[in-house]
Write a protein that holds these residues in place. Structure first.
Motif, PDB file in Angstrom:
ATOM      1  N   ILE B 226       6.512   4.381  -4.430  1.00 22.71           N
ATOM      2  CA  ILE B 226       6.809   5.539  -5.200  1.00 22.71           C
ATOM      3  C   ILE B 226       8.304   5.807  -4.917  1.00 22.71           C
ATOM      4  O   ILE B 226       9.090   6.503  -5.597  1.00 22.71           O
ATOM      5  N   VAL B 227       8.720   5.525  -3.597  1.00 20.72           N
ATOM      6  CA  VAL B 227      10.431   5.796  -3.448  1.00 20.72           C
ATOM      7  C   VAL B 227      11.023   5.080  -4.316  1.00 20.72           C
ATOM      8  O   VAL B 227      12.073   5.803  -4.922  1.00 20.72           O
ATOM      9  N   ALA B 228      10.844   3.738  -4.549  1.00 20.63           N
ATOM     10  CA  ALA B 228      11.593   3.048  -5.621  1.00 20.63           C
ATOM     11  C   ALA B 228      11.462   3.609  -6.972  1.00 20.63           C
ATOM     12  O   ALA B 228      12.450   3.715  -7.749  1.00 20.63           O
ATOM     13  N   ALA B 229       9.919   3.965  -7.229  1.00 22.83           N
ATOM     14  CA  ALA B 229       9.980   4.414  -8.744  1.00 22.83           C
ATOM     15  C   ALA B 229      10.490   5.690  -8.920  1.00 22.83           C
ATOM     16  O   ALA B 229      11.240   5.889  -9.951  1.00 22.83           O
ATOM     17  N   GLU B 230      10.533   6.534  -7.997  1.00 22.68           N
ATOM     18  CA  GLU B 230      11.261   7.971  -8.403  1.00 22.68           C
ATOM     19  C   GLU B 230      12.653   7.674  -8.345  1.00 22.68           C
ATOM     20  O   GLU B 230      13.590   8.629  -8.926  1.00 22.68           O
ATOM     21  N   MET B 231      13.364   6.891  -7.418  1.00 18.42           N
ATOM     22  CA  MET B 231      14.683   6.504  -7.710  1.00 18.42           C
ATOM     23  C   MET B 231      14.973   6.291  -9.335  1.00 18.42           C
ATOM     24  O   MET B 231      15.985   6.471  -9.727  1.00 18.42           O
ATOM     25  N   LEU B 232      14.244   5.390  -9.565  1.00 18.31           N
ATOM     26  CA  LEU B 232      14.218   4.939 -11.225  1.00 18.31           C
ATOM     27  C   LEU B 232      14.215   6.030 -12.286  1.00 18.31           C
ATOM     28  O   LEU B 232      14.844   6.299 -13.004  1.00 18.31           O
ATOM     29  N   VAL B 233      13.039   6.661 -12.013  1.00 14.85           N
ATOM     30  CA  VAL B 233      12.671   7.862 -13.012  1.00 14.85           C
ATOM     31  C   VAL B 233      13.496   9.071 -12.837  1.00 14.85           C
ATOM     32  O   VAL B 233      13.397  10.007 -13.804  1.00 14.85           O
ATOM     33  N   GLY B 234      13.846   9.333 -11.878  1.00 20.57           N
ATOM     34  CA  GLY B 234      14.348  10.774 -11.629  1.00 20.57           C
ATOM     35  C   GLY B 234      14.023  11.924 -11.448  1.00 20.57           C
ATOM     36  O   GLY B 234      12.703  11.801 -11.805  1.00 20.57           O
ATOM     37  N   GLY B 235      14.313  12.970 -11.536  1.00 20.62           N
ATOM     38  CA  GLY B 235      13.655  14.261 -11.576  1.00 20.62           C
ATOM     39  C   GLY B 235      13.405  15.173 -10.486  1.00 20.62           C
ATOM     40  O   GLY B 235      14.103  16.005 -10.167  1.00 20.62           O
ATOM     41  N   THR B 236      12.319  14.427  -9.866  1.00 20.63           N
ATOM     42  CA  THR B 236      11.619  15.111  -8.585  1.00 20.63           C
ATOM     43  C   THR B 236      11.239  14.071  -7.652  1.00 20.63           C
ATOM     44  O   THR B 236      11.026  12.767  -7.941  1.00 20.63           O
ATOM     45  N   GLY B 237      10.615  14.400  -6.473  1.00 21.39           N
ATOM     46  CA  GLY B 237      10.033  13.479  -5.329  1.00 21.39           C
ATOM     47  C   GLY B 237      11.345  13.069  -4.687  1.00 21.39           C
ATOM     48  O   GLY B 237      12.425  13.094  -4.565  1.00 21.39           O
ATOM     49  N   ILE B 238      10.777  12.507  -3.126  1.00 23.26           N
ATOM     50  CA  ILE B 238      11.404  12.227  -2.252  1.00 23.26           C
ATOM     51  C   ILE B 238      12.433  10.872  -2.540  1.00 23.26           C
ATOM     52  O   ILE B 238      13.543  11.016  -2.048  1.00 23.26           O
ATOM     53  N   GLY B 239      11.887  10.119  -3.500  1.00 26.25           N
ATOM     54  CA  GLY B 239      12.722   9.056  -3.957  1.00 26.25           C
ATOM     55  C   GLY B 239      14.024   9.483  -4.620  1.00 26.25           C
ATOM     56  O   GLY B 239      15.016   9.151  -4.429  1.00 26.25           O
ATOM     57  N   TYR B 240      13.805  10.361  -5.585  1.00 30.81           N
ATOM     58  CA  TYR B 240      14.838  11.065  -6.316  1.00 30.81           C
ATOM     59  C   TYR B 240      15.852  11.761  -5.182  1.00 30.81           C
ATOM     60  O   TYR B 240      16.813  11.693  -5.544  1.00 30.81           O
ATOM     61  N   TRP B 241      15.238  12.452  -4.405  1.00 28.98           N
ATOM     62  CA  TRP B 241      16.186  13.202  -3.697  1.00 28.98           C
ATOM     63  C   TRP B 241      16.959  12.299  -2.722  1.00 28.98           C
ATOM     64  O   TRP B 241      18.141  12.444  -2.537  1.00 28.98           O
ATOM     65  N   VAL B 242      16.297  11.159  -2.310  1.00 33.40           N
ATOM     66  CA  VAL B 242      17.263  10.232  -1.569  1.00 33.40           C
ATOM     67  C   VAL B 242      18.399   9.586  -2.482  1.00 33.40           C
ATOM     68  O   VAL B 242      19.693   9.704  -1.997  1.00 33.40           O
ATOM     69  N   TRP B 243      18.082   9.337  -3.584  1.00 34.28           N
ATOM     70  CA  TRP B 243      19.180   8.777  -4.646  1.00 34.28           C
ATOM     71  C   TRP B 243      20.242   9.735  -4.805  1.00 34.28           C
ATOM     72  O   TRP B 243      21.261   9.534  -4.758  1.00 34.28           O
ATOM     73  N   ASN B 244      19.665  11.135  -4.889  1.00 37.53           N
ATOM     74  CA  ASN B 244      20.429  12.196  -5.232  1.00 37.53           C
ATOM     75  C   ASN B 244      21.500  12.404  -3.931  1.00 37.53           C
ATOM     76  O   ASN B 244      22.699  12.655  -4.208  1.00 37.53           O
ATOM     77  N   GLN B 245      21.093  12.395  -2.654  1.00 36.16           N
ATOM     78  CA  GLN B 245      21.758  12.733  -1.380  1.00 36.16           C
ATOM     79  C   GLN B 245      22.524  11.413  -1.426  1.00 36.16           C
ATOM     80  O   GLN B 245      23.911  11.601  -0.794  1.00 36.16           O
ATOM     81  N   TRP B 246      22.183  10.187  -1.920  1.00 31.79           N
ATOM     82  CA  TRP B 246      23.196   8.968  -1.952  1.00 31.79           C
ATOM     83  C   TRP B 246      24.508   9.382  -3.011  1.00 31.79           C
ATOM     84  O   TRP B 246      25.552   9.125  -2.361  1.00 31.79           O
ATOM     85  N   ASN B 247      24.385  10.070  -3.879  1.00 27.53           N
ATOM     86  CA  ASN B 247      25.354  10.281  -4.992  1.00 27.53           C
ATOM     87  C   ASN B 247      26.184  11.417  -4.184  1.00 27.53           C
ATOM     88  O   ASN B 247      27.467  11.330  -4.276  1.00 27.53           O
ATOM     89  N   ASN B 248      25.602  12.335  -3.516  1.00 22.92           N
ATOM     90  CA  ASN B 248      26.496  13.210  -2.581  1.00 22.92           C
ATOM     91  C   ASN B 248      26.778  12.851  -1.332  1.00 22.92           C
ATOM     92  O   ASN B 248      27.670  13.572  -0.758  1.00 22.92           O
ATOM     93  N   LEU B 249      26.562  11.494  -1.030  1.00 27.07           N
ATOM     94  CA  LEU B 249      27.204  10.920  -0.032  1.00 27.07           C
ATOM     95  C   LEU B 249      26.771  11.576   1.442  1.00 27.07           C
ATOM     96  O   LEU B 249      27.397  11.567   2.258  1.00 27.07           O
ATOM     97  N   SER B 250      25.747  12.084   1.438  1.00 34.97           N
ATOM     98  CA  SER B 250      25.276  12.973   2.604  1.00 34.97           C
ATOM     99  C   SER B 250      24.191  12.114   3.401  1.00 34.97           C
ATOM    100  O   SER B 250      23.071  11.954   2.951  1.00 34.97           O
TER     101      SER B 250
END
Ligand code: ATP
Ligand code: MG
Lengths: 285, 283
Positions: B226-250
């Motif tokens: 699910i983490v990998a899937a949400e990184m791909l589809v974006g929007g919501t979810g812990i995977g998306y959140w991880v990706w988002n924080q990576w883009n913010n470099l936090s």
């Protein structure tokens, strides 16, 4: 034998390249207790499974109560060699499951009550809530007996029911089965390797020759009077003659008679013997 | 097996190891502040995106900072401030919801189908080639197909979870059902129990421990995917959140996400382990 309750008519079991037995004929009368004795591999379990309807014979058929066996039936209960209890059910649930198959409309409370009663009959009321893993071998086999008897079958089929038990437990359970079968006037068919067990329980004992191509060599009529008690069995007149006859068959004749039948052999008219009726003078040493 | 170790001793050692790890980390991060400074690889710059392009170099966060941030996140995990700013609890709930739905649908398909395969050698042989080919495919490989046909990113993620959960449950159910002891089936037959009754009261309980092993494997894989899937589809979810924080470099947030993903995965496994214990039987 024409009016026998069970009539086995020329059954055979063949595998490619091997014939276990061929052209087997015998009958079991209502209320009669028949034991089968024979060496390992002669096909006893196969015969029992055919009677139970779990397997079909390669040839011939079995008529029960005027109808050919088509498959398993609640009227023929099986007590399996390994107790075959469901380990996820308690003793009571195991019996209750069988009862729920017999009496489909019964409510849960009634099933429970009847299961308890069946366990009481085999002296297991205090073990009703226990799972099979918490029971001793003898207790498990008792639950198996309770399960088989609870559905009030017309016939009881037993495949070496006590062979996995120690001698003391086996003796107690033999007495118990003898009592229960006598009480219900139960028709029974049992495989055993224990000659004394056969003499204690059976009205007739079927002797089979060694396989392959095993035959029903003779039928021994057990004329020892009932009730028989394990403790006094060996003092009954005729007991030794009967026992010696069966042992002698198992040790030598089951082997020498194996293979091709003698000239004029009629598989439908197997000789019936009554060794226990031999004159006392002959039986004494 | 070794002799039983007292619980408190193992716990004490665990705590000591944790303290050592965190202490070492904190020390290393404090003393080695000037790790950066070398030229940045352009490909790496493209990956890290905006923050790195500005030349900013985020140092590895210290455990004390991560702890403070964790406290901040967990104090109010369920806030919603617009679609792109929601509490970490909400994000995990989204992921759990997708895993729950995908997993449940997979169980609804896999367990009955596994039953049929386990009972029919013909069906088992006929379906075997399909299963053997499809099972090793990474569930993420289905994602483009799902996005194209379903046209909804959230449902596509659920579909990917469904696909990855189905195989272990299907195979274990089939295996468990095929392995039910002949003597129990014979008991049911001599009792004329009927197909449905035999299935529900004999085969299902007999195979339940094996089926649950499959479900436990499935839920583990689903939580990984699910983490990998949400990184791909974006929007919501812990995977998306991880990706988002990576883009913010936090990076502190990413460390926290790793921790929380691990804890939730552990809880999911424990939950199914508890169910497995409830249906286990012993000869
Ligand atoms: N698939 C098979 N192919 C060939 N022979 C088989 C097959 N299955 C069983 N047999 C044979 O059938 C025979 C009968 O087996 P069965 O279990 O009925 O014997 P048994 O008299 O009950 O023996 P025991 O006293 O050991 O229980 C055995 O000799 C066995 O070798
Ligand atoms: Mg046998």
């Amino acid at each position: 034998m024409r009016h026998a309750y069970v009539s086995v008519e020329g059954i055979a079991r063949r595998y490619p390249g091997a014939t276990v037995f061929e052209d087997l004929w015998f009958g079991v009368n209502r209320g009669e207790f028949v034991c089968v004795v024979g060496h390992s591999g002669c096909g006893k379990t196969t015969v029992l499974n055919i009677l139970a309807g779990l397997e079909a014979p390669s040839a011939g058929e079995v008529i029960v109560d005027g109808q050919a066996i088509e498959g398993p039936s609640l009227d023929r209960a099986v007590i399996f060699q390994g107790h075959a209890l469901m380990p996820w059910m308690t003793a009571e649930q195991n019996v209750g499951f069988a009862l729920s198959c017999r009496h489909r409309g019964w409510p849960r409370a009634r099933l429970r009550e009847a299961a308890r009663a069946a366990l009481v009959r085999v002296g297991l009321e205090q073990a009703a809530e226990k799972k099979p893993s918490q029971l001793s071998g003898g207790m498990k086999q008792r639950v198996g007996i309770a399960r088989a008897l609870a559905i009030e079958p017309k016939m009881l089929l037993m495949d070496e029911p006590f062979s996995a038990l120690d001698a003391l437990t086996r003796g107690v359970l033999q007495d118990e089965v003898a009592r229960l079968v006598a009480e219900a006037d139960q028709t029974a068919f049992m495989i055993t390797h224990d000659v004394d067990e056969a003499i204690l329980l059976a009205d007739r004992i079927l002797l089979m020759t060694n396989g392959p191509e095993a035959r029903l060599a003779e039928i021994v009529v057990n004329t020892l009077p009932r009730p028989r008690q394990r403790a006094t069995l060996h003092r009954m007149p005729g007991y030794h003659a009967l026992r010696d006859h069966i042992l002698e068959f198992l040790i030598t004749r089951s082997r020498t008679l194996a293979g091709a039948p003698p000239a004029g052999w009629d598989p439908r008219r197997v000789p019936e013997l009554r060794p226990a009726d031999a004159p006392a003078a002959l039986a004494a040493p | 097996m070794q002799t039983q170790v007292p619980f408190w001793r193992a716990a004490l050692l665990s705590l000591a190891l944790l303290a050592l790890l965190l202490g070492g980390w904190e020390f290393a991060a404090r003393s080695g502040g000037a790790v950066g400074g070398t030229a940045i690889d352009p490909e790496y710059a493209a990956l890290v995106g905006a923050a790195a392009a500005q030349g900013g170099q985020t140092p590895m966060p210290m455990p004390s900072e991560i702890g403070a941030r964790l406290w901040q996140l967990l104090r109010d995990p369920f806030y919603v401030r617009g679609t792109n700013d929601q509490g970490i609890g909400i994000q995990i709930a989204y992921s759990l919801g997708r895993v729950g739905i995908g997993f449940a649908l997979a169980a609804l398909v896999a367990i009955p189908l596994g039953f049929l395969i386990g009972m029919s050698p013909l069906l088992a042989a006929a379906l075997n080639p399909f299963i053997q080919v499809l099972r090793p495919v990474s569930p993420l490989a289905w994602m483009p197909l799902a996005l194209y046909t379903i046209k909804d990113s959230s449902i596509s993620a659920v579909f990917v979870i469904f696909i990855c959960s189905v195989w272990p449950m299907l195979l274990n159910t089939a295996f468990g059902v095929a392995g039910v002891r002949r003597e129990w089936l014979n008991v049911a037959r001599t009792l004329e129990a009927g197909r449905l009754k035999t299935a529900l009261r004999v085969i299902l309980p007999a195979a339940a421990p094996t089926i649950l092993t499959g479900m436990r494997i499935s839920i583990g894989i689903a939580w990984l995917v699910i983490v990998a899937a949400e990184m791909l589809v974006g929007g919501t979810g812990i995977g998306y959140w991880v990706w988002n924080q990576w883009n913010n470099l936090s990076l502190a947030d990413i460390v926290i996400a790793i921790l929380l993903i691990g804890v939730v995965g552990l809880l999911l496994d424990r939950l199914l382990g508890w169910v497995a214990g409830a249906v286990a039987w012993q000869e």
